[in-house]
Design an enzyme around this catalytic site. Structure first.
Site, short mmCIF file in Angstrom:
data_model
loop_
_atom_site.label_atom_id
_atom_site.label_comp_id
_atom_site.label_asym_id
_atom_site.label_seq_id
_atom_site.Cartn_x
_atom_site.Cartn_y
_atom_site.Cartn_z
N GLY A 50 0.85 -1.20 0.00
CA GLY A 50 0.00 0.00 0.00
C GLY A 50 0.88 1.24 0.00
O GLY A 50 0.72 2.13 0.83
N ALA A 51 1.84 1.30 -0.98
CA ALA A 51 2.95 2.25 -0.90
C ALA A 51 2.78 3.51 -1.73
O ALA A 51 3.71 4.29 -1.84
CB ALA A 51 4.24 1.54 -1.34
N GLY A 54 -0.90 8.29 0.94
CA GLY A 54 -1.18 8.31 2.38
C GLY A 54 -0.02 7.80 3.24
O GLY A 54 1.15 8.14 3.01
N GLU A 77 -2.77 0.87 -8.73
CA GLU A 77 -3.01 2.19 -9.32
C GLU A 77 -3.18 2.07 -10.83
O GLU A 77 -2.63 1.17 -11.45
CB GLU A 77 -1.86 3.14 -9.00
CG GLU A 77 -1.59 3.33 -7.50
CD GLU A 77 -2.67 4.11 -6.78
OE1 GLU A 77 -3.55 4.70 -7.45
OE2 GLU A 77 -2.65 4.13 -5.52
N ALA A 114 -2.73 -6.62 -4.13
CA ALA A 114 -1.91 -7.17 -3.05
C ALA A 114 -2.62 -8.30 -2.29
O ALA A 114 -1.99 -9.04 -1.54
CB ALA A 114 -1.53 -6.06 -2.07
N TYR A 227 -6.61 2.74 13.45
CA TYR A 227 -7.11 4.02 13.91
C TYR A 227 -8.13 3.79 15.02
O TYR A 227 -8.84 2.77 15.00
CB TYR A 227 -7.76 4.79 12.74
CG TYR A 227 -8.21 6.19 13.10
CD1 TYR A 227 -7.28 7.13 13.57
CD2 TYR A 227 -9.53 6.58 13.00
CE1 TYR A 227 -7.67 8.42 13.92
CE2 TYR A 227 -9.94 7.87 13.34
CZ TYR A 227 -9.00 8.78 13.80
OH TYR A 227 -9.38 10.05 14.14
N TYR A 237 -17.07 4.77 13.63
CA TYR A 237 -15.74 4.23 13.34
C TYR A 237 -15.36 3.07 14.26
O TYR A 237 -15.44 1.92 13.88
CB TYR A 237 -14.66 5.34 13.37
CG TYR A 237 -13.40 4.81 12.72
CD1 TYR A 237 -13.15 5.03 11.38
CD2 TYR A 237 -12.51 4.00 13.43
CE1 TYR A 237 -12.05 4.46 10.76
CE2 TYR A 237 -11.41 3.43 12.81
CZ TYR A 237 -11.18 3.66 11.49
OH TYR A 237 -10.10 3.08 10.87
P1 NAD Z 1 -4.71 5.42 1.19
O1 NAD Z 1 -6.00 5.23 0.50
O2 NAD Z 1 -4.02 6.73 1.06
O3 NAD Z 1 -3.65 4.30 0.68
C1 NAD Z 1 -4.04 2.99 0.45
C2 NAD Z 1 -2.95 2.25 -0.31
O4 NAD Z 1 -3.41 0.92 -0.53
C3 NAD Z 1 -2.63 2.82 -1.70
O5 NAD Z 1 -1.24 2.70 -1.94
C4 NAD Z 1 -3.38 1.88 -2.64
O6 NAD Z 1 -2.83 1.77 -3.95
C5 NAD Z 1 -3.22 0.59 -1.88
N1 NAD Z 1 -4.22 -0.43 -2.25
C6 NAD Z 1 -5.57 -0.41 -2.09
N2 NAD Z 1 -6.09 -1.57 -2.51
C7 NAD Z 1 -5.06 -2.34 -2.95
C8 NAD Z 1 -4.96 -3.65 -3.47
N3 NAD Z 1 -6.03 -4.43 -3.65
N4 NAD Z 1 -3.73 -4.10 -3.80
C9 NAD Z 1 -2.61 -3.32 -3.64
N5 NAD Z 1 -2.66 -2.09 -3.11
C10 NAD Z 1 -3.87 -1.61 -2.77
O7 NAD Z 1 -4.96 5.02 2.70
P2 NAD Z 1 -4.41 5.59 4.10
O8 NAD Z 1 -5.39 6.55 4.61
O9 NAD Z 1 -2.97 5.94 4.00
O10 NAD Z 1 -4.57 4.28 4.99
C11 NAD Z 1 -3.56 3.30 5.10
C12 NAD Z 1 -3.75 2.55 6.41
O11 NAD Z 1 -3.63 3.48 7.49
C13 NAD Z 1 -5.13 1.90 6.56
O12 NAD Z 1 -5.00 0.69 7.25
C14 NAD Z 1 -5.89 2.91 7.39
O13 NAD Z 1 -6.94 2.33 8.12
C15 NAD Z 1 -4.77 3.37 8.31
N6 NAD Z 1 -5.04 4.66 8.97
C16 NAD Z 1 -5.53 5.72 8.25
C17 NAD Z 1 -5.82 6.91 8.92
C18 NAD Z 1 -6.40 8.10 8.18
O14 NAD Z 1 -6.89 9.02 8.84
N7 NAD Z 1 -6.35 8.15 6.87
C19 NAD Z 1 -5.57 7.03 10.29
C20 NAD Z 1 -5.01 5.95 10.97
C21 NAD Z 1 -4.76 4.76 10.30
#
Ligand code: NAD
Length: 396
Positions: A50-51, A54, A77, A114, A227, A237
């Protein structure tokens, strides 16, 4: 090759296109922030699932540019096609690769699902060919669906309460009106499906795979993100479907930690990160109103952090040595968000906020602007009147 003038195309609240130069500028700015904090050239091999956006992108940037680690990034992507731009995450990954090549840090990427066995097999092959065993696995997927690799069934996640129906304040992202929303409770199947998508099973599959293939280095660390959030979003949530999935992840992780400890002397952790503006968090009712308040409240307190600040803290203060954890064994990067001072101020504003006084209590314009910046728009210093090359290649 196709040069286009790229203006934001907003559908609902999501941009359906992205600006390559805006995305690049934001990646470079995160690299700059990281370099300013100093480079501890410890090297190593970091796998980030998930690189591309975010927290995962920020993790990859800190690993590569704060530590000098080789990184393998997996993400899902869309590249550009015809006049259609690529997704922001695609452009982010291209920009990351350009910067990594310039700095001479090894970087490999896999664009695909993934959750699938195919992408996991490609990861193993890529690690074997280019990197070797990983010392850090970062699991940062956020996805609305998952096709289970064994059954072939596609599970959809939902964002609903699990007990009583939830009623709370929310912001209409199209109009900026503060409204009351009532969301009916999820069915048992919806809870189970959400756990299938965002629970701990896939994280466990990744850890198992790397252990079985001998691709976790001695003393390796695996971290998945979670979270918790404030009282005002609790019903939708933490005690909602997504919270049940996060609980599953948090309950799975200690078992993984034990397995890693006995196999390679390693550990697995959940890191509870702070709330930040991403497409994933915008999709959750109530959360965008909270974010529109949280950012100005934390800025006023001098404790605001973007994903890159959070990930610098994770890598430098926790993953460099023995992580500091709460009583449940979790790393708490949400500590500054959850202070009584911040949450007291949020509660006060939350009780008072309505459509007419929104600007007094929350920064919705700031929220919208941050949101557009995720897609490379409204980035300072860019001339959006200039045509730009929208077809960009990821290294194969
Ligand atoms: P994001 O949407 O910015 O990033 C998600 C990533 O996952 C992207 O790189 C995307 O390409 C990848 N992805 C999605 N589906 C995929 C698949 N099937 N195969 C491969 N890659 C895939 O999300 P984020 O907000 O950075 O969240 C990332 C983690 O952090 C999550 O577990 C989220 O719950 C956690 N988190 C988020 C927050 C927030 O406020 N956004 C807060 C705390 C924790």
């Amino acid at each position: 090759m196709a040069k286009e003038i790229v203006q934001p195309r907003i559908r609902g609240f999501i941009a359906t296109n992205a600006h390559p130069e805006g995305c690049r500028a934001r990646v470079l700015s995160q690299i700059e922030t990281t370099r300013e904090l100093g480079v501890e050239d410890t090297g190593g091999n970091v796998l980030v699932v998930g690189a591309s956006t975010g927290y995962g992108l920020a993790s990859r940037i800190v690993a590569a540019f704060g530590r000098g680690a080789k990184t393998l990034g997996c993400f899902y992507e869309r590249p550009a096609g015809g006049k259609r731009t690529a997704t922001a995450g695609y452009y982010n990954a291209v920009a990351f690769h350009e910067a990594a090549a310039e700095a001479g840090v090894g970087a490999w990427s896999l664009n695909g699902d993934a959750f699938s066995d195919e992408l996991k097999a490609q990861t193993v092959a890529t690690l074997r060919e280019h990197m070797g065993p990983v010392d850090t696995l970062i699991y940062s997927l956020a996805s609305p669906r998952r096709t289970h690799p064994k059954t072939g069934v596609t599970h959809q996640s939902t964002l609903k309460p699990t007990g009583d129906p939830f009623t709370g304040k929310t912001i209409n992202l199209n109009t900026g009106a503060v409204e009351s929303v009532t969301i009916e409770s999820a069915s048992g199947v919806e809870v189970a499906d959400t756990i299938q998508v965002m629970g701990g099973e896939d994280f466990a599959l990744w850890v198992s795979l790397l252990l079985e293939e001998g691709l976790l280095a001695e003393g390796a660390t695996a971290v998945a993100y979670s979270y918790i959030g404030p009282d005002v979003t609790h019903g939708i949530y933490r005690s909602g479907t997504i919270g049940m999935a996060k609980l599953h992840l948090e309950e799975t992780t200690p078992h993984l930690s034990q397995r890693m400890a006995s196999a390679v002397g390693g550990r697995a952790y959940v890191s509870v990160n702070k709330g930040v503006i991403t497409p994933a968090s915008a999709a959750i009712p109530v959360v965008p109103l909270y974010m529109s308040m949280l950012y100005p409240v934390m800025r006023a307190a001098g404790t605001h952090e973007a994903p890159i600040d959070q990930m610098n803290r994770l890598f430098r203060e926790h993953l460099g040595g023995t992580p500091v954890t709460d009583e449940a064994g979790r790393i708490r990067l949400d500590d500054r968000e959850m202070t009584d001072e911040i949450q007291g101020e949020i509660a006060r504003r939350w009780a008072a906020v309505d459509t007419d006084n929104l600007a007094e209590h929350a920064d919705f314009r700031g929220y919208q602007s941050e949101f557009r910046q995720l897609f490379g728009f409204e980035v300072e210093g860019l001339d959006y009147g200039q045509p730009v090359e929208i077809e960009r290649a990821l290294p194969s």
